[in-house]
Write an enzyme that holds these catalytic residues in place. Structure first.
Site, PDB file in Angstrom:
ATOM      1  N   HIS A  62      -3.881  -5.299   0.322  1.00 17.66           N
ATOM      2  CA  HIS A  62      -3.364  -5.799   1.607  1.00 17.66           C
ATOM      3  C   HIS A  62      -3.298  -7.326   1.609  1.00 17.66           C
ATOM      4  O   HIS A  62      -4.291  -7.978   1.906  1.00 17.66           O
ATOM      5  CB  HIS A  62      -4.258  -5.314   2.753  1.00 17.66           C
ATOM      6  CG  HIS A  62      -4.148  -3.847   2.988  1.00 17.66           C
ATOM      7  ND1 HIS A  62      -3.141  -3.287   3.725  1.00 17.66           N
ATOM      8  CD2 HIS A  62      -4.894  -2.819   2.537  1.00 17.66           C
ATOM      9  CE1 HIS A  62      -3.269  -1.982   3.743  1.00 17.66           C
ATOM     10  NE2 HIS A  62      -4.322  -1.659   3.019  1.00 17.66           N
ATOM     11  N   GLN A  84     -16.199 -17.060  15.809  1.00 19.80           N
ATOM     12  CA  GLN A  84     -16.853 -16.472  16.975  1.00 19.80           C
ATOM     13  C   GLN A  84     -18.345 -16.333  16.658  1.00 19.80           C
ATOM     14  O   GLN A  84     -18.701 -16.084  15.507  1.00 19.80           O
ATOM     15  CB  GLN A  84     -16.257 -15.091  17.235  1.00 19.80           C
ATOM     16  CG  GLN A  84     -16.353 -14.638  18.663  1.00 19.80           C
ATOM     17  CD  GLN A  84     -15.519 -13.408  18.939  1.00 19.80           C
ATOM     18  OE1 GLN A  84     -14.673 -13.022  18.135  1.00 19.80           O
ATOM     19  NE2 GLN A  84     -15.757 -12.769  20.055  1.00 19.80           N
ATOM     20  N   GLU A 137      -2.023  -9.105   3.741  1.00 18.02           N
ATOM     21  CA  GLU A 137      -1.962  -9.630   5.109  1.00 18.02           C
ATOM     22  C   GLU A 137      -3.331  -9.957   5.700  1.00 18.02           C
ATOM     23  O   GLU A 137      -3.407 -10.674   6.678  1.00 18.02           O
ATOM     24  CB  GLU A 137      -1.216  -8.631   6.024  1.00 18.02           C
ATOM     25  CG  GLU A 137      -1.924  -7.301   6.282  1.00 18.02           C
ATOM     26  CD  GLU A 137      -1.684  -6.237   5.210  1.00 18.02           C
ATOM     27  OE1 GLU A 137      -1.303  -6.621   4.077  1.00 18.02           O
ATOM     28  OE2 GLU A 137      -1.884  -5.050   5.475  1.00 18.02           O
ATOM     29  N   CYS A 170       0.848  -1.195   0.000  1.00 22.24           N
ATOM     30  CA  CYS A 170       0.000   0.000   0.000  1.00 22.24           C
ATOM     31  C   CYS A 170       0.892   1.256   0.000  1.00 22.24           C
ATOM     32  O   CYS A 170       1.572   1.527  -0.980  1.00 22.24           O
ATOM     33  CB  CYS A 170      -0.957  -0.057   1.185  1.00 22.24           C
ATOM     34  SG  CYS A 170      -2.336   1.062   1.046  1.00 22.24           S
TER      35      CYS A 170
END
Ligand code: XMP
Length: 649
Positions: free
Chosen positions: A177, A572, A179, A90
């Site tokens: 991104h 979750q 990641e 980025c």
């Protein structure tokens, strides 16, 4: 500011130069997941330091500034002459391009969200990828002219340069991104960079780290005593188990604070589970203290928690109350507050999050952070070196592996994360309905997003009803926290047409993009709603009966998910109580939030029918409506993060 790391050992290390990114910690995690040791340093770290420390590669993170701005973060230009492989992400890619003579400009389009990018998979960075990859883009600036010696190896559908490389210079850049989980094959890009390009060994393994953690505990504690706070979550349980392996048991004091916001039978089962692994746990019964708790907000004392509706004030009171209780319990244990240690299950992302909060001033970290990791007692102890954080080099999945290694039972190790403030932040509190200005106009916009939605089967579109709900919840976009309205979708089922879940998810993605007053979209089970707007709510506060209502619904959901063996597949599943009455005075709504993520920085709602069996969902809805009094409707949160967050507050 350096993010510390305790376990250097002999493993090879790379450096992540932080340009102020929210995502630096996720880069760190991805790298460590591949058994490569990483350290995060500020962008202006001198090249000489990087060389002297022997780092094997450099990753430059994203950041909120423009490379063209006067206030852009400083850097040492010599980092580009070290000969080390460089990956710019980025902001990092734009810097790489600019430094080498290319240009970066602010184009008229901003790209924020998941976009397909065409990639040139002959670049070593993209080996093994397809020709088109789904990625997360969040940028205002874009590359205009590519620097000499570099080539374009990726383009987004809107034509923006999405990746560059110079194989000769060993430098690579991606606009997206890699990641985050939303970039599906991002891990592969790191794998290519670390092993194909930087030729690392991947020698940062669990075994060496456990021994280092045990040695560090013994050295730090000497012959003092340790207080450990056990929530029942995996981090604090593993931390306690590690302490027990390192120290004589009579020097470890374990405390569990029952705030009154725990799940059904939670405190009891935590106590039993810990007893089974030999830990004697002291449990406080602190509901009254919490209900009457207050906190200083600026110059003023807040109302008591029992009548507070503001999410941030609720969090602050809960954090402060936690620590007041700990102060009292230390004395009850007969510990000397001036010599004892406090052990916490702080993980590496927590540490980075609070540190980068100080560095970049990002206001986002504190809204998701539990406060009981950082209060006066903690700060005082920290300044005297009396906080032990043996997991500070670990990420969640690594903690789980360590837990198994330490012999903890699987069910403890695989528990889903549960927020420190517990059910308190899963109950949306309100005195009055909240509707945006011009609510009728917003409601019309919602229905026009649906009616203009292009979908192959138009008849399915006609089944969807949109309704503006007079409640708001917390969300996150870019670096900013939002607190906005809720939109409900419901389904008419014309001629028995079954609910089209993939379509629902697509519509839920589109709405917050087009209607800026909305940050969260839910699907409401049952008959289609008749209004495009509700104006009334059931006032809601943290009272015993309200908490009991959520606790019962939550227990039903967990019982069914556990039976269906879904607890691991779904990262979750928050269950939320919210004040919408759906036109039935005195009743409230329940929302289910099955959520899939690994990093909790971004994530997706689980897809009904694919990730969660429809039969199971219907059983949950039926049982909540039959067994929990006061519920008007059960709903399902269809929103990804961003624009919503995992928890609603
Ligand atoms: P959000 O809601 O920000 O949450 O997407 C990301 C993850 O953090 C958990 N969470 C908390 N955990 N104390 C905690 O220990 C807190 O105050 C807290 N708030 C959110 C959330 O459950 C999710 O796993």
């Amino acid at each position: 500011m350096e993010i510390p790391s305790t376990s250097v050992g002999n493993s090879e290390q790379i450096v992540i130069l932080d340009a102020g990114a929210q995502y630096a910690k996720v880069i760190d995690r991805r790298v460590r997941e591949q058994a490569v040791h990483s350290i995060i340093l500020p962008l202006d770290t001198p090249a000489s330091q990087i060389i002297e420390s022997g780092y094997k590669a450099i990753i430059i993170s994203g950041g909120p500034e423009s490379v063209n701005s006067n206030s852009s973060p400083k850097y040492d230009p010599l980092i580009f002459s070290t000969g080390l492989p460089i990956l710019g992400i980025c902001y990092g890619m734009q810097l790489l391009n600019k430094v080498h003579g290319g240009t970066v400009v602010q184009k008229s389009v901003r790209e924020d969200g998941v976009f397909d990018v065409q990639v040139n998979n002959t670049s070593p960075l993209f080996t093994g990828l397809g020709e088109e990859e789904s990625t997360l883009l969040t940028h205002g600036d874009s590359i205009d002219r590519i620097a000499e010696g570099f080539r374009c190896i990726g383009r987004s559908t809107s034509g923006v340069v999405a990746a560059i490389d110079s194989v000769e210079k060993n430098m690579f850049g991606v606009q997206f991104h890699p990641e985050v989980d939303l970039t599906i094959n991002g891990w592969k890009i790191f794998d290519n960079f670390l092993f194909r390009i930087a030729h690392l060994r991947g020698d940062y393994t669990m075994d060496s780290r456990k021994e280092m953690a045990l040695a560090a505990i013994r050295k730090q504690v000497g012959d003092a005593s340790v207080l450990t706070l056990v929530s029942g979550g995996v981090d604090s349980t593993v931390c306690t188990a590690l302490l027990r392996e390192a120290l004589p048991h009579d020097r470890i004091f374990a405390l569990h604070v029952d705030s009154g916001f725990m799940r059904k039978n939670e405190s009891k089962s935590v106590q039993t589970a810990l007893e089974n692994i030999g830990v004697e746990l002291t449990v406080t019964n602190s509901w009254d203290t919490f209900r009457n708790g207050q906190a200083m907000i600026g110059e003023e004392m807040s109302e008591t928690l029992g009548v507070t509706v503001d999410p941030e004030v609720k969090r602050k009171i809960i954090g402060d109350t936690f620590m007041n209780i700990c102060d009292i319990e230390v004395v009850k244990f007969g510990l000397d507050p001036t010599t004892c240690f406090l052990a916490q299950g702080t993980l590496r992302p927590d540490l980075i999050e609070s540190a980068s909060h100080l560095v970049s001033g990002s206001g986002n970290a504190d809204c998701i952070k539990t406060h009981h990791n950082d209060t006066q007692l903690v700060r005082a102890l920290r300044s005297q070196g009396r906080i032990i954080e043996p997991l500070q080099d670990y990420h969640k999945d690594e903690v789980r592996k360590l837990g198994i290694d330490l012999g903890l039972p699987e069910f403890l190790v695989w528990r889903q994360p549960f927020p420190g403030p517990g059910l308190a932040i899963r109950i949306l509190c309100a005195n009055h309905p909240y509707l945006p200005d011009d609510a009728p106009v917003v409601a019309k916009e919602l229905s026009s997003v649906v009616s203009s939605f292009s979908y192959e089967n138009e008849s399915h579109i006609k089944n969807i009803v949109t309704t503006l709900i007079p409640c708001r919840s917390v969300g996150v976009q870019g670096d900013a926290r939002s607190y906005k309205s809720l939109c409900a979708l419901s389904w008419k089922g014309i001629e028995g047409c079954p609910i089209n879940w993939p379509l629902m998810l697509q519509v839920a993605k589109e709405i917050p993009k087009r209607v800026h007053e909305i940050n969260r979209v839910i699907f409401v089970f049952g008959e289609a709603l008749e209004n495009d707007l509700f104006q009334t709510i059931t006032p809601t506060h943290l009272e015993q009966s309200v908490i009991d209502t959520l606790r019962s619904a939550d227990a039903i959901v967990n019982e069914i998910l556990l039976k269906a063996n879904l607890s691991q597949k779904l990262s979750q599943v928050p269950v939320i109580l919210f004040p919408a009455d759906f036109g039935v005075a005195g009743k409230r709504g329940i929302a289910l939030r099955p959520f899939i993520t690994r990093d909790f920085m971004t994530g997706l709602p689980a897809e009904p029918g694919k990730d969660v069996d429809l039969g199971i969902l219907h059983e949950i809805v039926r049982r909540i409506l039959n067994e929990v009094p006061g519920i008007a409707r059960v709903s399902y949160d269809l929103t990804s993060k961003p624009p919503a967050t995992t928890e609603w507050e």
